[in-house]
Structure formats: C-alpha cells, structure tokens
Design an enzyme around this catalytic site. Structure first.
Site, PDB file in Angstrom:
ATOM      1  N   LYS A 158      41.767  24.879   8.933  1.00 13.35           N
ATOM      2  CA  LYS A 158      42.355  23.816   9.744  1.00 13.35           C
ATOM      3  C   LYS A 158      41.329  22.799  10.240  1.00 13.35           C
ATOM      4  O   LYS A 158      40.282  23.162  10.767  1.00 13.35           O
ATOM      5  CB  LYS A 158      43.081  24.423  10.946  1.00 13.35           C
ATOM      6  N   ARG A 190      27.781  42.705  12.102  1.00  7.70           N
ATOM      7  CA  ARG A 190      27.607  42.527  13.543  1.00  7.70           C
ATOM      8  C   ARG A 190      26.957  43.748  14.193  1.00  7.70           C
ATOM      9  O   ARG A 190      26.242  43.614  15.195  1.00  7.70           O
ATOM     10  CB  ARG A 190      28.957  42.220  14.193  1.00  7.70           C
ATOM     11  N   GLY A 214      32.921  31.039  16.352  1.00  8.42           N
ATOM     12  CA  GLY A 214      33.449  30.189  17.415  1.00  8.42           C
ATOM     13  C   GLY A 214      32.392  29.793  18.422  1.00  8.42           C
ATOM     14  O   GLY A 214      32.344  28.649  18.872  1.00  8.42           O
ATOM     15  N   GLY A 249      31.507  33.911  11.228  1.00  4.87           N
ATOM     16  CA  GLY A 249      32.907  33.991  10.862  1.00  4.87           C
ATOM     17  C   GLY A 249      33.134  34.255   9.389  1.00  4.87           C
ATOM     18  O   GLY A 249      32.477  35.099   8.777  1.00  4.87           O
TER      19      GLY A 249
END
Length: 403
Positions: free
Chosen positions: A202, A37, A384, A360
C-alpha cells in the site's frame, strides 16, 4: 541515551536485568519460520549473562486481544533462544503472576528467563495512561535494571516500551544502538548518490516516509503493489492490480515535488501479470505473462516487476553510495513472482554502497530467498519503527530511554 556498555562497565553481577526484546517471530503452528529477531537480540542477552546478570527477557508476539491465547505463546521463541544460547532458558507461563515471580526468583547469576507474551495483559497496550502505568509497575517489581532492545516495538507507546523504563535505571541495548547508528547514516550523514527502493502493498503505508525522503534522497524506485497507484497517477490503466484510488492525488503531489527538487522517481516499465492471485500454499505454477507497465489488460493484475524493470533498477542502484530498501517488489512468497525481489536484493549485494534492508517483509524476503545476510550493510529488525524514524517522528520507546 545511556547504553548497555555503560551498564556493563558499572557491573551487573547478580542484578535482575529486564530486557525488552522483540521476539515477534513468524510461526507456522509452533514452528518458527524466521528466527532473525531472536538472533538479533543475542548479543545483548549474552553480554548480560556473561557479566553475571539474571536476565529477564520479555516481548510481544502477534496481536492477541489482551488475554492469553496459545496461538501467540512465546514458548517456541524461548526454546529457540535456549538453542542459540546453548544454555537452558526458563519459561514463565505468565508475565506478572506467580509463574513469572517464581521463574525470576529461581534465576542464578548468568541465567536467563523468558516471560509469556506481554500482550496477554490488556495493560501492555492500553490507551489509558493509568492502566499502562499499573502494568509497568508490576513488571518493574521483577527487575532492578531495564534494557530496551526491542527496536521493532519502539514506535509503540506500550507499557513495557514507554512506561517501564521510567521506573528503573534504563539503558539501550546493542541492537537499538546499532539500529540508531544505521538510521543516522540514512538521515544525517548520508553518502551520495542516495537511492531508496520502496515496495510492499500500500502507498498509504509509505506516504510519510516518501514525504520525508523527498528532502533527502536522490532517486526513489517504486515496486510492489504500491507501484500500481503510481502508474495510475501517471495515467496508465492497471487492470485488476492493487490500487488505492484515494491516494492518487497524494502521489501526483509527490511526483510534482520530486520533479521540482530534482529527485528521480523510477517506476516499473514492465510487470508480470495473471488473471488470478497465486496459491501460496501449494506454490503451483502460475504461468504469468509479461506486459508493458502501461498496457496491463483489464482482466489481469500485476504481481511482480518484469525483467526489463529488474535490469533498470539494477542499473539505477549500481552507482549509489547509500541504498535503503523497504518492501518487496512482488508476491515473493511464490517462486513465479519472486524474481523482482531477488533482483533488487542482488543489486544491493553487487553495489559498493552502504546498503540497508528496512525490516519487515524485506528482511523476511532476504532470508526466504536464501541470501547471505552478511552481504548487506545492515538488515533492520524494525520495519514500522524504521519507517517512522525516517519520517522524522518521535518514537516513544527511544524518547523513554533518553529521559
């Protein structure tokens, strides 16, 4: 949306330019384990510094509770930025206090300063509009111009992302412009066949993007912990594997919609299982077994896709023209459960498609497993944020730059 190119054409010599970056890097103590990043925002910082700007870089790191916490200091990121720039970078131990004003006030044209973690101030993440606006106003006192380049934070309605660009002339940096161009190729200008690979823990984290991509993708490949909720929805027992039982109805609805629309859902045909979760610190041998995906023993948990699934997924990606991948296929941090994620990464490299790694854990996996980042079409910095864009949501940080 005005971009940094317009700003540079107007001239920034001697101006204080506030760059909202995303320096939210993973740390092991004070050691940065992945500087991706920081490297991603370098083009913007370099361009401004070379044009004579006084560059004020600000970011968040982690989730401190609105107060200073040494564990979340940006000091290591500032040191790494200095190394990458090959020039000194001043560091302010606060964001709006005397150290920040002294650091910014001491900058000469072409120099760079990094402020301490924005989230050390409760006003950065406040739900109250007035509290956020007050903090943004104090940040605005440090600058003449705003450049938004923290793509990983644009889905947050935070002071430095949403409120501050309304107080200063605001422009999008090179990273945000690049990210938006890539995401439009996944939504508005898609070359087909369009394959999507979704993993991670998830199902609930991916429901919105699945819902939206059912209208756009030609095939969707599922891996990671979320695969076991899909397998359960298909009537298979999943043993002790990660399962979101409450999401089974939603998964069944998506599978039915996919069949109706002719979207191919591809699920694992075999998985690696173990009776216990692996030790990620010592990475001791785990001795997994390979079983069919519809025959997971009751006392075992699935931790990676199996070799047959690796071959199947590679075949499903081989003829794609566009591929979006978000989420690892297994517990890639352990070498015994990294093969599925490695196989997907290699399949993207081997494919002639325009390939996008969706930030991510996927981006971290690519770097951790030693792949050449340049072998992919694009590696996003915003997991996200990328997903919410693909869901069709309005992202506050982008909306603020468009005002």
């Amino acid at each position: 949306m005005k971009t940094i190119d317009t700003l540079l054409a107007q001239g920034v010599d001697g101006k204080r330019v506030f760059v909202r970056a995303d320096l939210n890097v993973p740390l092991d103590g004070t050691a940065i384990t992945d500087d991706g990043r920081i490297r991603a925002v370098l083009p913007t910082i370099k361009a401004l510094a070379e044009a004579g700007a006084k560059v004020v870089v600000a970011s968040h790191l982690g989730r401190p509770k609105g107060a200073p916490d040494p564990a979340f200091s940006l000091r290591p990121a500032a040191a790494r930025l200095s190394e990458l720039l090959g020039a000194p970078v001043a560091f302010a131990g606060d964001t709006i206090g005397s150290e920040a004003h002294d650091a910014v006030g001491g900058l000469r044209a072409g120099q760079v300063a990094v402020l301490e973690n924005l989230r050390f101030n409760a006003g950065e993440t406040a739900k109250d509009d007035a509290e956020r606006a007050e903090f943004a106003a104090r940040l605005a006192a440090l600058a003449d111009v705003y450049v938004g380049d923290g793509f990983g934070a644009v889905h947050r309605k935070h002071a430095s992302v949403f409120d501050l660009p309304k107080l200063l002339p605001a422009y999008a940096g090179h990273l945000i412009a690049t990210e938006l161009g890539v995401l439009r190729k996944l939504t508005d200008d898609v070359r087909r066949p369009y394959a999507v690979v979704l993993g991670g823990a998830k199902v609930s984290d991916k429901l919105g993007v699945i819902d939206h991509l059912l209208e756009k993708a030609d095939r969707i490949l599922i891996g990671g912990g979320m695969a076991y909720t899909f397998l359960k929805a298909k009537g298979h027992e999943v043993g002790r594997s990660l399962l979101q039982e409450d999401q089974v109805p939603a998964v069944l609805e998506y599978l039915a919609r996919a069949e109706k629309r002719g979207v191919e859902f591809v699920l694992p045909v075999d998985v690696l299982v173990s009776g216990e979760f692996p030790d990620l610190k010592t990475k001791a041998l785990a001795h997994p077994a390979t079983v069919d995906a519809d025959a997971i023993p009751a006392d075992q948990e699935g931790l990676d896709i199996g070799p047959k699934t690796c071959e199947l997924y590679a075949a499903k990606l081989a003829d794609a023209a566009t591929v979006f991948w978000n989420g690892p296929m297994g517990v890639f941090e352990h070498p015994d459960y990294a093969k599925g994620t490695q196989a997907v990464a290699q399949a993207l490299i081997d494919s002639p498609a325009f390939t996008v790694v969706g930030g991510g854990d996927s981006a971290a996996a690519v770097r951790t497993l030693g792949f050449d980042e340049n072998a992919f079409g694009h590696i996003s910095t915003g997991g996200g944020a990328s997903l919410e864009y693909l869901e069709g949501k309005t992202l506050p940080g982008l909306a603020a730059l468009e005002d």
